[in-house]
Motif scaffolding. Sequence first.
Motif, PDB file in Angstrom:
ATOM      1  N   SER A 111       0.821  -1.221   0.000  1.00 44.15           N
ATOM      2  CA  SER A 111       0.000   0.000   0.000  1.00 44.15           C
ATOM      3  C   SER A 111       0.852   1.266   0.000  1.00 44.15           C
ATOM      4  O   SER A 111       0.340   2.355   0.235  1.00 44.15           O
ATOM      5  N   CYS A 112       2.153   1.124  -0.272  1.00 45.52           N
ATOM      6  CA  CYS A 112       3.079   2.266  -0.276  1.00 45.52           C
ATOM      7  C   CYS A 112       3.610   2.516  -1.692  1.00 45.52           C
ATOM      8  O   CYS A 112       3.509   1.662  -2.566  1.00 45.52           O
ATOM      9  N   PHE A 113       4.207   3.683  -1.885  1.00 37.14           N
ATOM     10  CA  PHE A 113       4.991   4.008  -3.075  1.00 37.14           C
ATOM     11  C   PHE A 113       4.203   3.736  -4.358  1.00 37.14           C
ATOM     12  O   PHE A 113       4.584   2.931  -5.204  1.00 37.14           O
ATOM     13  N   ASN A 114       3.092   4.430  -4.480  1.00 39.64           N
ATOM     14  CA  ASN A 114       2.184   4.170  -5.587  1.00 39.64           C
ATOM     15  C   ASN A 114       2.508   4.972  -6.841  1.00 39.64           C
ATOM     16  O   ASN A 114       1.979   4.688  -7.906  1.00 39.64           O
ATOM     17  N   LEU A 125     -14.519  -4.347  -3.420  1.00 41.40           N
ATOM     18  CA  LEU A 125     -14.721  -2.919  -3.191  1.00 41.40           C
ATOM     19  C   LEU A 125     -13.425  -2.227  -2.768  1.00 41.40           C
ATOM     20  O   LEU A 125     -13.104  -1.130  -3.237  1.00 41.40           O
ATOM     21  N   THR A 126     -12.691  -2.847  -1.873  1.00 41.74           N
ATOM     22  CA  THR A 126     -11.471  -2.243  -1.352  1.00 41.74           C
ATOM     23  C   THR A 126     -10.420  -2.087  -2.447  1.00 41.74           C
ATOM     24  O   THR A 126      -9.764  -1.035  -2.559  1.00 41.74           O
ATOM     25  N   LEU A 127     -10.247  -3.104  -3.272  1.00 38.42           N
ATOM     26  CA  LEU A 127      -9.281  -3.018  -4.359  1.00 38.42           C
ATOM     27  C   LEU A 127      -9.689  -1.956  -5.379  1.00 38.42           C
ATOM     28  O   LEU A 127      -8.839  -1.245  -5.921  1.00 38.42           O
ATOM     29  N   GLU A 128     -10.995  -1.836  -5.626  1.00 39.12           N
ATOM     30  CA  GLU A 128     -11.472  -0.806  -6.548  1.00 39.12           C
ATOM     31  C   GLU A 128     -11.256   0.588  -5.960  1.00 39.12           C
ATOM     32  O   GLU A 128     -10.830   1.518  -6.664  1.00 39.12           O
ATOM     33  N   GLY A 129     -11.545   0.741  -4.662  1.00 40.02           N
ATOM     34  CA  GLY A 129     -11.307   2.025  -4.018  1.00 40.02           C
ATOM     35  C   GLY A 129      -9.846   2.402  -4.049  1.00 40.02           C
ATOM     36  O   GLY A 129      -9.487   3.565  -4.322  1.00 40.02           O
ATOM     37  N   ALA A 130      -8.970   1.433  -3.775  1.00 46.62           N
ATOM     38  CA  ALA A 130      -7.535   1.699  -3.836  1.00 46.62           C
ATOM     39  C   ALA A 130      -7.111   2.088  -5.249  1.00 46.62           C
ATOM     40  O   ALA A 130      -6.318   3.017  -5.442  1.00 46.62           O
ATOM     41  N   LYS A 131      -7.660   1.393  -6.240  1.00 51.02           N
ATOM     42  CA  LYS A 131      -7.316   1.694  -7.627  1.00 51.02           C
ATOM     43  C   LYS A 131      -7.693   3.120  -7.995  1.00 51.02           C
ATOM     44  O   LYS A 131      -6.932   3.830  -8.670  1.00 51.02           O
ATOM     45  N   ARG A 132      -8.873   3.555  -7.543  1.00 51.65           N
ATOM     46  CA  ARG A 132      -9.304   4.921  -7.855  1.00 51.65           C
ATOM     47  C   ARG A 132      -8.436   5.965  -7.170  1.00 51.65           C
ATOM     48  O   ARG A 132      -8.364   7.105  -7.611  1.00 51.65           O
ATOM     49  N   THR A 182     -14.094   5.365   1.784  1.00 54.75           N
ATOM     50  CA  THR A 182     -14.729   6.688   1.846  1.00 54.75           C
ATOM     51  C   THR A 182     -14.113   7.640   0.829  1.00 54.75           C
ATOM     52  O   THR A 182     -14.823   8.360   0.128  1.00 54.75           O
ATOM     53  N   ARG A 183     -12.796   7.657   0.733  1.00 55.08           N
ATOM     54  CA  ARG A 183     -12.139   8.551  -0.228  1.00 55.08           C
ATOM     55  C   ARG A 183     -12.269   8.043  -1.659  1.00 55.08           C
ATOM     56  O   ARG A 183     -12.492   8.815  -2.592  1.00 55.08           O
ATOM     57  N   GLY A 184     -12.106   6.734  -1.839  1.00 53.07           N
ATOM     58  CA  GLY A 184     -12.073   6.174  -3.183  1.00 53.07           C
ATOM     59  C   GLY A 184     -13.435   5.913  -3.789  1.00 53.07           C
ATOM     60  O   GLY A 184     -13.637   6.144  -4.989  1.00 53.07           O
ATOM     61  N   LEU A 185     -14.384   5.421  -2.989  1.00 54.87           N
ATOM     62  CA  LEU A 185     -15.695   5.047  -3.513  1.00 54.87           C
ATOM     63  C   LEU A 185     -16.819   5.942  -3.024  1.00 54.87           C
ATOM     64  O   LEU A 185     -17.967   5.764  -3.425  1.00 54.87           O
TER      65      LEU A 185
END
Length: 312
Positions: A132-135, A181-188, A253-256
């Motif tokens: 979850s770092c260095f994106n 959902l979590t992976l999609e939120g992270a992707k966004r 909350t931030r992503g989705l």
Amino acid sequence: MSMRSSVYDHVAENGRTYHRYKEGKYALPNDETEQNRLDIQHQLFVLTLHGKLHLAPLSEQIHNVLDIATGTGIWAIDFAIKYPTANVLGTDLSPIQPEFVPPNCRFEVDDAEDDWTYSYQFDYIHGRLLLSCFNQDFPAVITKAYGALNPGGWFELQDMLPPICFDNSWDGTELQRWLTLTLEGAKRLGMDWYKVGMYREWVEAAGFEDVQEFQGSWPTNTWPRDRHHKLLGAWQNQNMMEGLHGISVAVLTRGLGMTAQEVEVLLIGVRRDLCDRNIHCYAPVRVIWGRKPGGNTAPQQPHPEIGSSSEF
């Protein structure tokens, strides 16, 4: 407010706290609950590697060591104790490391995606749980590590991938829905939590030699039959139960655009599924290490007691 006081401050959001320095860059919290979970993850890796802190073949007289995204600093502290001749530096966006540490260990607030301006080269660089770092550009971080190592120095990444299912037992579960959902939120939010699968390719592309890989598994609970994975499952279940809210709330909350209340409702079912021994999920674990060419380091021999296996 001074630069120092602002760096050591925290940001509050949805009942959790986050790093102030480069606010918003990292989506997981840094509060006491999350710090406890990071220490659980340390124990998980020590158990997975049968008591080892690393798999790279290091000299007992190793000198300069860097631990990027050090978290609570527990790995850096344990390494400094094990190798008293080493000068261990841990860096992180959050200044959450303890005040009293071994004399050969210190910590700095820093971002490994910035330019590396260290005044000396390292013999070993370590990074753990960086999914979850260095994106912005993870390969660039690996390239910086290569440039900051002495010839013959070692680079090692220890990480995990998002959970997968051993069979179809999670079909239609809240756990499966949560992961989607979590992976999609992270992707966004610009985060790829599957990038761990690219680590070896990136390490080799950076120029490292003698690259090797260990593969392991963290079951979501005690569903496996063998004692080792059952123990890992007990620890991983505790890791997930304590970390589920922190992993989820900012990303969702931030992503989705979900509300914090909607996240809480979702997590009720996820917690139930995580403890269901009829759901056979696990997180793949990867450890990759490689050597910068040059120096007097002999090519590595595998650790015979550490098998690369995902068998349950």
